[in-house]
Each structure stands twice: as structure tokens, then as C-alpha cells.
Design a protein around this motif. Structure first.
Motif, PDB file in Angstrom:
ATOM      1  N   VAL A 148       0.864  -1.177   0.000  1.00  0.00           N
ATOM      2  CA  VAL A 148       0.000   0.000   0.000  1.00  0.00           C
ATOM      3  C   VAL A 148       0.901   1.228   0.000  1.00  0.00           C
ATOM      4  CG1 VAL A 148      -1.773   1.279   1.224  1.00  0.00           C
ATOM      5  CG2 VAL A 148      -1.815  -1.228   1.216  1.00  0.00           C
ATOM      6  N   GLY A 149       0.855   1.979  -1.096  1.00  0.00           N
ATOM      7  CA  GLY A 149       1.721   3.145  -1.216  1.00  0.00           C
ATOM      8  C   GLY A 149       0.994   4.438  -0.919  1.00  0.00           C
ATOM      9  N   LYS A 150       1.581   5.530  -1.369  1.00  0.00           N
ATOM     10  CA  LYS A 150       0.996   6.847  -1.174  1.00  0.00           C
ATOM     11  C   LYS A 150      -0.071   7.103  -2.241  1.00  0.00           C
ATOM     12  CE  LYS A 150       5.221   8.951   0.691  1.00  0.00           C
ATOM     13  NZ  LYS A 150       6.237  10.028   0.481  1.00  0.00           N
ATOM     14  N   THR A 151      -1.016   7.980  -1.906  1.00  0.00           N
ATOM     15  CA  THR A 151      -2.003   8.447  -2.872  1.00  0.00           C
ATOM     16  C   THR A 151      -1.761   9.930  -3.122  1.00  0.00           C
ATOM     17  OG1 THR A 151      -3.656   6.814  -2.191  1.00  0.00           O
ATOM     18  CG2 THR A 151      -4.455   8.762  -3.348  1.00  0.00           C
ATOM     19  N   LEU A 183      -2.481   7.488  -8.164  1.00  0.00           N
ATOM     20  CA  LEU A 183      -2.808   8.846  -8.592  1.00  0.00           C
ATOM     21  C   LEU A 183      -4.323   9.010  -8.567  1.00  0.00           C
ATOM     22  CD1 LEU A 183      -0.459   9.226 -11.715  1.00  0.00           C
ATOM     23  CD2 LEU A 183      -0.004   9.972  -9.370  1.00  0.00           C
ATOM     24  N   LEU A 184      -4.799  10.097  -7.974  1.00  0.00           N
ATOM     25  CA  LEU A 184      -6.223  10.410  -7.956  1.00  0.00           C
ATOM     26  C   LEU A 184      -6.476  11.592  -8.882  1.00  0.00           C
ATOM     27  CD1 LEU A 184      -9.149  10.392  -6.895  1.00  0.00           C
ATOM     28  CD2 LEU A 184      -8.343  11.720  -4.920  1.00  0.00           C
ATOM     29  N   PHE A 185      -7.260  11.348  -9.939  1.00  0.00           N
ATOM     30  CA  PHE A 185      -7.645  12.406 -10.869  1.00  0.00           C
ATOM     31  C   PHE A 185      -9.086  12.811 -10.570  1.00  0.00           C
ATOM     32  CE2 PHE A 185      -4.298  10.106 -13.038  1.00  0.00           C
ATOM     33  CZ  PHE A 185      -3.592  11.071 -13.748  1.00  0.00           C
ATOM     34  N   GLU A 186      -9.295  14.065 -10.199  1.00  0.00           N
ATOM     35  CA  GLU A 186     -10.645  14.569  -9.958  1.00  0.00           C
ATOM     36  C   GLU A 186     -10.943  15.702 -10.936  1.00  0.00           C
ATOM     37  OE1 GLU A 186     -11.264  15.550  -5.834  1.00  0.00           O
ATOM     38  OE2 GLU A 186     -11.870  13.488  -5.410  1.00  0.00           O
ATOM     39  N   TYR A 187     -12.100  15.621 -11.577  1.00  0.00           N
ATOM     40  CA  TYR A 187     -12.448  16.610 -12.599  1.00  0.00           C
ATOM     41  C   TYR A 187     -13.956  16.595 -12.805  1.00  0.00           C
ATOM     42  CZ  TYR A 187     -12.226  12.230 -15.227  1.00  0.00           C
ATOM     43  OH  TYR A 187     -12.398  10.927 -15.636  1.00  0.00           O
ATOM     44  N   ALA A 188     -14.451  17.620 -13.473  1.00  0.00           N
ATOM     45  CA  ALA A 188     -15.887  17.718 -13.755  1.00  0.00           C
ATOM     46  C   ALA A 188     -16.100  18.723 -14.881  1.00  0.00           C
ATOM     47  CB  ALA A 188     -16.640  18.171 -12.506  1.00  0.00           C
ATOM     48  N   ASN A 189     -17.335  18.774 -15.330  1.00  0.00           N
ATOM     49  CA  ASN A 189     -17.777  19.763 -16.308  1.00  0.00           C
ATOM     50  C   ASN A 189     -16.975  19.698 -17.606  1.00  0.00           C
ATOM     51  OD1 ASN A 189     -19.679  20.641 -14.418  1.00  0.00           O
ATOM     52  ND2 ASN A 189     -18.224  22.052 -13.498  1.00  0.00           N
ATOM     53  N   LYS A 216     -13.037   7.605 -16.986  1.00  0.00           N
ATOM     54  CA  LYS A 216     -14.049   8.629 -17.261  1.00  0.00           C
ATOM     55  C   LYS A 216     -15.004   8.870 -16.093  1.00  0.00           C
ATOM     56  CE  LYS A 216     -14.368   7.947 -22.291  1.00  0.00           C
ATOM     57  NZ  LYS A 216     -15.305   7.774 -23.430  1.00  0.00           N
ATOM     58  N   THR A 217     -14.636   8.513 -14.889  1.00  0.00           N
ATOM     59  CA  THR A 217     -15.593   8.605 -13.789  1.00  0.00           C
ATOM     60  C   THR A 217     -15.628   9.988 -13.142  1.00  0.00           C
ATOM     61  OG1 THR A 217     -14.053   7.928 -12.037  1.00  0.00           O
ATOM     62  CG2 THR A 217     -15.176   6.173 -13.272  1.00  0.00           C
ATOM     63  N   GLY A 218     -14.570  10.788 -13.315  1.00  0.00           N
ATOM     64  CA  GLY A 218     -14.473  12.066 -12.616  1.00  0.00           C
ATOM     65  C   GLY A 218     -13.798  11.950 -11.267  1.00  0.00           C
ATOM     66  N   HIS A 219     -13.585  10.721 -10.823  1.00  0.00           N
ATOM     67  CA  HIS A 219     -12.879  10.436  -9.565  1.00  0.00           C
ATOM     68  C   HIS A 219     -12.096   9.145  -9.800  1.00  0.00           C
ATOM     69  CE1 HIS A 219     -12.306  10.681  -5.154  1.00  0.00           C
ATOM     70  NE2 HIS A 219     -12.272   9.373  -5.219  1.00  0.00           N
ATOM     71  N   ASP A 220     -11.031   9.263 -10.598  1.00  0.00           N
ATOM     72  CA  ASP A 220     -10.305   8.080 -11.079  1.00  0.00           C
ATOM     73  C   ASP A 220      -9.084   7.800 -10.216  1.00  0.00           C
ATOM     74  OD1 ASP A 220     -12.078   7.996 -13.262  1.00  0.00           O
ATOM     75  OD2 ASP A 220     -10.855   9.453 -14.344  1.00  0.00           O
ATOM     76  N   LEU A 221      -9.020   6.588  -9.674  1.00  0.00           N
ATOM     77  CA  LEU A 221      -7.857   6.134  -8.926  1.00  0.00           C
ATOM     78  C   LEU A 221      -7.032   5.231  -9.844  1.00  0.00           C
ATOM     79  CD1 LEU A 221      -9.564   5.347  -5.512  1.00  0.00           C
ATOM     80  CD2 LEU A 221      -7.782   7.062  -5.890  1.00  0.00           C
ATOM     81  N   VAL A 222      -5.811   5.656 -10.130  1.00  0.00           N
ATOM     82  CA  VAL A 222      -4.940   4.916 -11.051  1.00  0.00           C
ATOM     83  C   VAL A 222      -3.753   4.390 -10.261  1.00  0.00           C
ATOM     84  CG1 VAL A 222      -3.572   5.018 -13.158  1.00  0.00           C
ATOM     85  CG2 VAL A 222      -5.664   6.391 -12.962  1.00  0.00           C
ATOM     86  N   ARG A 223      -3.692   3.077 -10.130  1.00  0.00           N
ATOM     87  CA  ARG A 223      -2.599   2.432  -9.369  1.00  0.00           C
ATOM     88  C   ARG A 223      -1.378   2.295 -10.271  1.00  0.00           C
ATOM     89  NH1 ARG A 223      -2.717  -1.864  -5.336  1.00  0.00           N
ATOM     90  NH2 ARG A 223      -0.983  -1.375  -3.936  1.00  0.00           N
ATOM     91  N   LEU A 224      -0.234   2.683  -9.777  1.00  0.00           N
ATOM     92  CA  LEU A 224       1.025   2.576 -10.519  1.00  0.00           C
ATOM     93  C   LEU A 224       1.629   1.203 -10.220  1.00  0.00           C
ATOM     94  CD1 LEU A 224       2.312   6.171  -9.696  1.00  0.00           C
ATOM     95  CD2 LEU A 224       1.191   5.401 -11.800  1.00  0.00           C
TER      96      LEU A 224
END
Length: 285
Positions: A148-151, A183-189, A216-224
Motif C-alpha cells: 500500500v503506497g501513497k495516494t 494517482l487520484l484524478f478529480e475533474y468535472a464539467n 471517465k468517472t471524474g474520480h479516477d484512482l490509477v494504481r502505478l
């Protein structure tokens, strides 16, 4: 002579049965839509799935052929998303123009295009996959146990949006990413996706045509999960060119380092312990 003929007939019958069994039990490949391919046509895929009483089994594969400039194959999780042509939370997205999707789980599988106009016109497919114990099931990909790493929230409070042409480069500087981090990508609109792409040239030119993954969820968690350079852009025209892209260098898993000065535990046999005791006893007498 009669005995020899009966033996020959029996052997021939068994060979024929084996060949027939092999044909029945091997996985099949279906080209979706046959000559029509994957395109917008009312009810064509319902009719295609019903033609010849198709039975889809675990291990079978679907081939989707289409023009990737205007189309893709988006696998969605349920019948509601399928009926409403809702591609906002896909299970998987394919967009090579020649996608081979292997059916690895029994149950209903739903496929649509994220081109909503064409989906509403009928470009969607649902298939019921059944498990036949006599058929070989493809093994699942080997799982990788990661620490379990950093977010990291990409862009911190700014999130994933057009901000400054060098913003994400500066944001990433100094950070040491390791396998297992997220990596957490948060976006909207105005921003509606994150594309992971494969190379430096695609990153520089903002080329989204051959992504490794699409979120494409707007709250994407991408594990490296792999060391090396990872590239992320948006597919929206003009946004990537304005600076909405991220390049991160991921280091390998840290190896456990043993302390060379720490004494190792010695595993002595009973005879060695007895000899040590005798030597200690003699030195004191």
C-alpha cells in the motif's frame, strides 16, 4: 478377419468422437455483426445474437471491427447503463478498431459505444455467457501483490483541469513515485476523461488514438503497478495542448535492506551445543 474389422471400426468411432468432442468443447470466436461490423443500425445486434441460436460460453471471444475515429467499444456494468447508453462508469473501454474481447465470466455482458447518438440508434450488444464445465476456461491473469503506497491527488486543490501550460510538470517535480502508489484524478464539467498513453511522442503531440487505459468517472484512482515512465493526457481537443497532461517516473519496489552488523541467529546442532557447554565447563575448572 471379422475381429480385426470390429477393432478397426471401434478405433475409428473413438477417433471421430474425440474430434467431435474437441470441436464442441473448444472456445469460439464471433465477429460482432458479421459483415456489418460494429456500427449504428437499429436492432441489428439483438438479431445478430439470436441468429443461429448463438450460445456464448466462458472462453469465447468477440471481435469488434469499426472506425476508431468515430467509435469505440465501451463495456458497462449493468442493464440500466446499457438501456440509457450511459458510458460514464465503464468497466472497460476498447478503441483500436479491431478489438478482441474474451468472455471470462458467466452472466450478462453489456457493450455500447460512447458515441451516444449511435448508441441510441442501436449500436449496443448484450450477451448472456454460460459456463460449460466441459470447456477449458482461460486462466485469470496472475495477480500481483503490491504494498500500500501513497495516494497523490493530481494537481492538489486544482484537480485535473486546464490551469497553466507547465502546471502539472511543476506539480510533479520533486515527487518520488514508487510501484504501489496511486494517482487520484478529480475533474468535472469541461474535462471528462483521463487517457493513459504509451510513449513520449504521443505525450508531446497529445495523441489519444492508442491509449493503454481510459478513465471517465471524474474520480479516477490509477494504481502505478509498473516501474518506468507513465503518461496521462485528456482526449479533449485543445485541452492537452494547453497543458492538461502529466508525466510521472515510477521507481521500482524498495528492497528490504538487512543490517550487516546485526548478529545472525545460529542454528546449532545438539552435538555442537554439547561441545560448547563442555568447553565452557572446562574453562571454569
Amino acid at each position: 478377419m471379422a475381429t480385426r474389422t470390429r477393432i478397426f471400426s471401434f478405433v475409428f468411432m473413438m477417433m471421430s468422437f474425440t474430434v467431435l468432442l474437441g470441436c464442441c468443447c473448444s472456445a469460439r470466436i464471433y465477429k460482432v455483426g458479421d459483415s456489418e461490423g460494429w456500427t449504428a443500425k437499429d436492432d441489428v445486434y439483438y438479431a445478430w445474437a439470436e441468429t443461429d441460436h448463438k450460445e456464448f460460453h466462458v472462453g469465447d471471444s468477440l471481435i469488434f471491427e469499426y472506425d476508431p475515429i468515430i467509435n469505440d467499444v465501451t463495456q458497462v456494468s449493468g442493464s440500466l447503463e446499457y438501456e440509457l447508453c450511459d458510458y460514464s462508469s465503464p468497466q472497460a473501454v476498447y478503441n483500436t478498431g479491431h478489438d478482441i474481447v474474451t468472455l471470462t465470466e458467466p452472466g450478462f455482458h453489456y457493450f455500447i459505444t460512447s458515441n451516444q447518438t449511435q448508441c441510441v440508434l442501436g449500436q449496443k450488444l448484450d450477451v448472456l455467457v454460460i459456463h460449460d464445465p466441459s470447456r477449458p476456461v482461460p486462466p485469470p491473469p496472475p495477480s500481483k501483490i503490491l504494498p500500500v503506497g501513497k495516494t497523490y491527488k493530481v494537481g492538489d486543490s486544482e484537480g485535473w483541469k486546464v490551469y497553466d501550460s507547465d502546471f502539472y510538470n511543476k506539480w510533479s517535480e520533486g515527487k518520488q513515485y514508487q510501484v504501489g502508489d496511486t494517482l487520484l484524478f478529480e475533474y468535472a464539467n469541461e474535462v471528462n476523461d483521463v487517457y493513459e498513453i504509451i510513449g513520449d511522442l504521443e505525450f508531446i503531440t497529445c495523441d489519444p488514438t492508442s491509449p493503454v487505459a481510459v478513465h471517465k468517472t471524474g474520480h479516477d484512482l490509477v494504481r502505478l503497478t509498473e516501474p518506468g515512465v507513465h503518461y496521462f493526457i485528456t482526449s479533449q481537443s485543445g485541452y492537452c495542448e494547453a497543458g492538461l497532461k502529466l508525466r510521472v517516473v515510477v521507481g521500482p519496489l524498495a528492497k528490504a535492506v538487512s543490517n550487516p552488523n546485526f548478529p545472525k541467529k545460529m542454528d546449532l546442532s545438539a552435538m555442537e551445543r554439547l561441545n560448547n557447554w563442555l568447553q565452557t565447563f572446562k574453562s571454569h575448572h
